[in-house]
Design a protein around this motif. Structure first.
Motif: not given
Length: 160
Positions: A35-53
């Motif tokens: 009944k819901r929708r999943l909004l997936r935002v896929i992010v990246d950076s030159e230095a990799g992705v920090d979980l805290d960020a």
């Protein structure tokens, strides 16, 4: 609101929030989930992705979405994530971020190449294949795929 218009509106909301913490929007996916929708935002950076960020930016994206009508009235679940190792290498920035990783790609002549990414720029990529550096233009290669490597016990011992 059509799917492309919604995608564009979401990107307009999300990109400035990501830029503040040095992340880039790689993709936005909206998929039905019961009944819901999943909004997936896929992010990246030159230095990799920090979980805290990712945790921090998830709250900011949620607040930006709550203040807009981009997702309409129906309930949705927000997921902010990095591309993962199975994302194909299709753009120069993907190849740059794979520096040092073992990759495999089809070649334009119907063959296949496997090597470690030694470098990449806007015109092509240099792969170390059997100890030799080989340069390829992006038009010479199909989609690259990072190969999963497992360390053997002796490799870990040698590093200590």
């Amino acid at each position: 609101m059509g799917a492309q218009a919604r995608h564009d509106r979401l990107a307009e909301l999300v990109e400035p929030v990501l830029a503040e913490v040095g992340l880039e929007l790689e993709a936005i996916e909206v998929t039905p989930a019961g009944k819901r929708r999943l909004l997936r935002v896929i992010v990246d950076s030159e230095a990799g992705v920090d979980l805290d960020a990712v945790g921090e930016v998830s709250q900011e994206i949620s607040a930006a979405l709550d203040g807009s009508d981009a997702m309409g009235k129906a309930p949705y679940v927000l997921e902010v994530t990095s591309p993962g190792v199975d994302r194909p290498l299709t753009l120069p920035r993907h190849w740059r971020r794979a520096r040092g990783r073992l990759v495999r790609a089809a070649t334009a002549d119907g063959g296949e190449v496997e090597g470690r990414v030694a470098g990449a720029d806007d015109s092509g990529v240099t792969l170390e294949v059997d100890g030799q550096n080989r340069s390829y233009g992006y038009s010479d290669l199909g989609r690259g795929k990072v190969q999963v490597e497992f360390r053997r016990g002796s490799d870990v011992d040698a590093a200590d």
